[in-house]
Design a protein around this motif. Structure first.
Motif, short mmCIF file in Angstrom:
data_model
loop_
_atom_site.label_atom_id
_atom_site.label_comp_id
_atom_site.label_asym_id
_atom_site.label_seq_id
_atom_site.Cartn_x
_atom_site.Cartn_y
_atom_site.Cartn_z
N VAL A 138 8.08 7.35 -13.40
CA VAL A 138 8.28 6.12 -12.55
C VAL A 138 7.93 4.89 -13.36
O VAL A 138 7.05 4.70 -14.55
N SER A 139 8.74 4.22 -13.05
CA SER A 139 8.43 3.02 -13.77
C SER A 139 9.20 1.42 -12.69
O SER A 139 9.17 1.72 -12.52
N THR A 140 7.98 0.55 -13.43
CA THR A 140 7.83 -0.07 -12.65
C THR A 140 8.59 -2.04 -13.82
O THR A 140 8.00 -2.51 -14.86
N SER A 141 8.70 -3.33 -13.41
CA SER A 141 8.66 -3.89 -13.76
C SER A 141 8.10 -4.90 -14.08
O SER A 141 7.22 -5.91 -14.90
N VAL A 142 6.56 -4.53 -13.19
CA VAL A 142 5.11 -5.53 -13.51
C VAL A 142 4.22 -4.29 -13.95
O VAL A 142 4.42 -2.94 -13.66
N PRO A 143 3.92 -4.19 -15.28
CA PRO A 143 2.39 -3.04 -15.80
C PRO A 143 2.01 -2.60 -14.75
O PRO A 143 1.49 -3.50 -14.45
N THR B 66 -0.92 0.22 -13.67
CA THR B 66 -1.48 1.41 -13.76
C THR B 66 -0.88 2.32 -12.45
O THR B 66 -1.67 1.90 -11.60
N GLY B 67 -0.96 3.72 -12.78
CA GLY B 67 -1.05 4.50 -11.13
C GLY B 67 -0.90 6.04 -11.89
O GLY B 67 -0.93 6.23 -13.25
N SER B 68 -1.17 6.87 -11.39
CA SER B 68 -1.00 8.62 -11.15
C SER B 68 -0.74 9.23 -10.14
O SER B 68 -0.75 8.96 -8.81
N TRP B 69 0.14 10.41 -10.55
CA TRP B 69 0.23 11.69 -9.85
C TRP B 69 -0.69 12.33 -9.30
O TRP B 69 -2.11 12.46 -9.22
N GLY B 70 -0.72 12.65 -7.69
CA GLY B 70 -1.84 13.68 -7.55
C GLY B 70 -1.45 14.27 -5.75
O GLY B 70 -0.23 13.71 -5.37
N GLY C 292 0.73 -0.96 -0.55
CA GLY C 292 -0.53 -0.03 0.59
C GLY C 292 0.95 1.44 0.08
O GLY C 292 0.51 2.43 0.34
N ARG C 293 2.05 1.44 0.14
CA ARG C 293 3.24 1.67 0.05
C ARG C 293 3.10 2.80 -1.10
O ARG C 293 3.68 2.81 -2.13
N PRO C 294 2.52 4.40 -0.69
CA PRO C 294 2.79 5.30 -2.79
C PRO C 294 4.14 5.73 -2.49
O PRO C 294 5.22 5.90 -1.86
N VAL C 295 4.51 6.08 -4.34
CA VAL C 295 5.99 6.81 -4.30
C VAL C 295 5.50 8.65 -3.65
O VAL C 295 3.81 8.93 -4.14
N SER C 296 6.38 9.00 -2.95
CA SER C 296 5.64 10.19 -2.00
C SER C 296 7.05 11.41 -2.35
O SER C 296 8.24 10.34 -2.41
N PRO D 176 -0.45 3.94 -7.30
CA PRO D 176 -0.73 2.80 -8.05
C PRO D 176 -2.97 2.67 -8.41
O PRO D 176 -3.48 3.16 -7.14
N GLU D 177 -3.45 2.24 -9.15
CA GLU D 177 -4.55 2.20 -9.15
C GLU D 177 -5.14 1.33 -8.28
O GLU D 177 -6.75 1.16 -7.84
#
Length: 436
Positions: free
Chosen positions: A217-222, A224-228, A194-198, A244-245
Motif C-alpha cells: 500500500v502506498s499513499t500520497s500522505v504519510p 501508518t497502517g497494518s494488514w490484519g 473509515g474505509r479499509p483496503v480489503s 490505518p492507525e
C-alpha cells in the motif's frame, strides 16, 4: 607432441603443439584455465607457419554467446579466456516448473547487464527480480502465473567488454485447484475516511504470510497502517484488510498492489491473477449516534452540520455499539424478519437504506415509527429516522463514511462484521497480521 587443454572444468580436444623459431620459444602453451600466445611479435612467415595448426584455438578464442548457441541449460558455459559462463534456472524446455519457484541467473566470469523474464500469455504476471553483488547474479522476487510459458532473456558483458546473450524458455505447472481474490475499493473510486483496503478470498487461506508478503500500500500522505486477517461471522468469507492507525486524512491518494498470481494459498490451491487499485479518500464525514439520547449528530470535516432524532434497537434487539463503516446504499430495500432470523415477523419495503454491517444493520427512513424518533428505541436493531432526515442522510452517504454508536445495551460489533476493523485498538489490529 600432444597437449591437453582444459578450461572452466570442461575438457577440450587435443591438437599438436609445435615450436616456432621466434625467440626460440613455444608459440603456444597449454595450462589449466587459460591459453595464450607467447610470442606476439613473430615475423609474418612464422605466423603463416602457425596458421594451419592454430585453427582449433582460434575458434575457441572468438566464440561468443548468441541466441543460436545458448541453450539456457543450468550448467555453466564458457567461451574462452575472459568470457562469461552463464547458468539459467529453470533450464530451457522445462515444462513442470512450480509457479512459486525461483528464476536464477548466474554469470561465471563477467557481469550481467539485463535480465528479463516475460510471460508468453497476455494477462499473466511478468517477473521482476533483484541483483546480487557486482551484478554477477540475478534472482526473481515474485511468483509466476500457473500454466504459463516464460522466456528468460539475458544480456551480459565479459571481461574483454564483449556483449553476450543467453535465453531459456520454460513453462510453469498448471493449477488443478484455484482460489480467487477480490480487491476493494475499486479503481477510481472515492471513499470515506473509515474505509479499509480489503482483499476477500473465495476459499480459506492457509499460507497467509505468503499472501501478505505479496501486498503493498502506498499513499500520497504519510499513513501508518497494518494488514490484519479476519472472517465475516455471517458469510464465513475470509479476508485481509489494511487499516490505518487512525482514520484516513482527507484527499489521500492510495495505491494498492497485490502480486498474487502463482501463490499457493494452501494444499496446492493457487491464485491466478494479480490485482491493483488506486482510489482517493474524500471529505471526512463521521456520524455519532447516542442511543441513550436517541440523537445522531453528523460531522463533516470535524464540524457538526445536522442533529437528527433517531430510534435504535428495542431492548430485545439492541443496536450494535461501536464503530461501523458505510458498506453500500439503496433507495429501497425489502427487509424481512426471516432474513435476519428474528421471530417477530415483519416484511417491509424500506426507503433510503444505508447499510453498515453484513449482519443487517442499516441507517434508514422508518416512517412507520413516526412519533418515536428522539423518544424511544423501537427498531429491530437498525437506526431509524423520519423520511425527510433519511433522504438527507442517504444523499450524503458514501461508502467508507463512519457511523459511531454508543449508549446501546449491546456489545461492540465484531471485527469481521462489515468493516468493524476499528473496534479493536491499533496494537491489537497489528497482531492480526500474519507477519506480526
Amino acid at each position: 607432441m600432444n597437449a591437453q587443454l582444459s578450461y572452466a572444468g570442461q575438457e577440450w580436444v587435443r591438437w599438436p603443439v609445435q615450436r616456432t623459431t621466434c625467440s626460440g620459444r613455444k608459440a603456444l602453451s597449454a595450462r589449466p584455465k587459460e591459453f595464450r600466445t607467447v610470442s606476439l611479435e613473430c615475423p609474418a612467415r612464422a605466423v603463416r607457419a602457425l596458421a594451419a595448426i592454430a585453427v582449433p584455438i582460434a575458434v575457441f578464442a572468438a566464440c561468443q554467446f548468441s541466441p543460436a548457441t545458448e541453450t539456457g541449460s543450468a550448467a555453466p558455459h564458457s567461451a574462452g579466456p575472459g568470457s562469461v559462463g552463464v547458468s539459467i534456472t529453470p533450464g530451457d524446455g522445462e515444462t513442470d516448473v512450480l509457479p512459486h519457484g525461483t528464476v536464477a541467473v548466474q554469470a561465471g566470469y563477467g557481469r550481467l547487464v539485463s535480465v528479463k523474464v516475460v510471460a508468453q500469455r497476455r494477462g499473466a504476471a511478468d517477473v521482476t527480480g533483484t541483483w546480487g553483488s557486482g551484478r554477477h547474479t540475478w534472482r526473481s522476487q515474485r511468483t509466476m502465473t500457473p500454466g504459463t510459458g516464460y522466456a528468460v532473456s539475458v544480456v551480459g558483458r565479459d571481461a574483454g567488454g564483449r556483449t553476450f546473450t543467453a535465453r531459456s524458455v520454460f513453462r510453469t505447472r498448471s493449477a488443478t485447484r484455484t482460489n480467487k481474490a477480490t480487491l476493494t475499493p475499486t479503481a477510481g473510486s472515492q471513499v470515506g475516511v473509515g474505509r479499509p483496503v480489503s482483499i476477500a478470498f473465495d476459499k480459506p487461506v492457509r499460507n497467509k504470510a505468503a499472501v501478505e508478503r505479496a501486498l503493498s500500500v502506498s499513499t500520497s500522505v504519510p499513513t501508518t497502517g497494518s494488514w490484519g486477517w479476519t472472517r465475516d461471522p455471517l458469510s464465513g468469507i475470509e479476508r485481509v484488510d489494511w487499516r490505518p492507525e487512525k482514520f484516513w486524512a482527507e484527499g489521500t491518494k492510495v495505491r494498492v498492489r497485490a502480486r498474487l498470481s502463482g501463490i499457493d494459498t494452501g494444499a496446492g490451491r493457487y491464485l491466478l491473477h494479480d490485482a491493483e487499485s488506486s482510489f482517493t479518500v474524500g471529505r471526512s464525514r463521521i456520524s455519532k449516534v447516542d442511543l441513550a439520547k436517541k440523537m445522531m449528530t453528523v460531522y463533516e470535516q470535524g464540524k457538526p452540520i445536522r442533529v437528527i432524532p433517531v430510534s435504535g434497537g428495542k431492548p430485545a434487539y439492541p443496536t450494535w455499539n461501536g464503530t461501523m463503516v458505510v458498506l453500500e446504499r439503496a433507495a429501497m430495500v425489502r427487509m424481512t424478519s426471516q432474513s435476519v432470523n428474528i421471530p417477530e415477523p415483519y416484511d417491509l419495503n424500506v426507503p433510503w437504506a444505508v447499510r453498515l454491517t453484513t449482519s443487517g444493520t442499516f441507517v434508514h427512513a422508518a416512517p412507520w415509527n413516526a412519533g418515536k424518533f428522539g423518544i424511544i428505541n423501537a427498531s429491530h436493531g437498525c437506526i431509524g429516522m423520519s423520511l425527510a432526515d433519511g433522504k438527507w442522510f442517504f444523499d450524503r452517504a458514501r461508502p467508507g463514511d463512519v457511523v459511531q454508536v454508543s449508549g446501546s445495551s449491546s456489545p461492540s460489533m465484531r471485527v469481521g462484521n462489515g468493516y468493524g476493523d476499528w473496534n479493536v485498538t491499533y496494537a491489537d489490529w497489528r497482531r492480526l497480521s500474519a507477519l506480526a
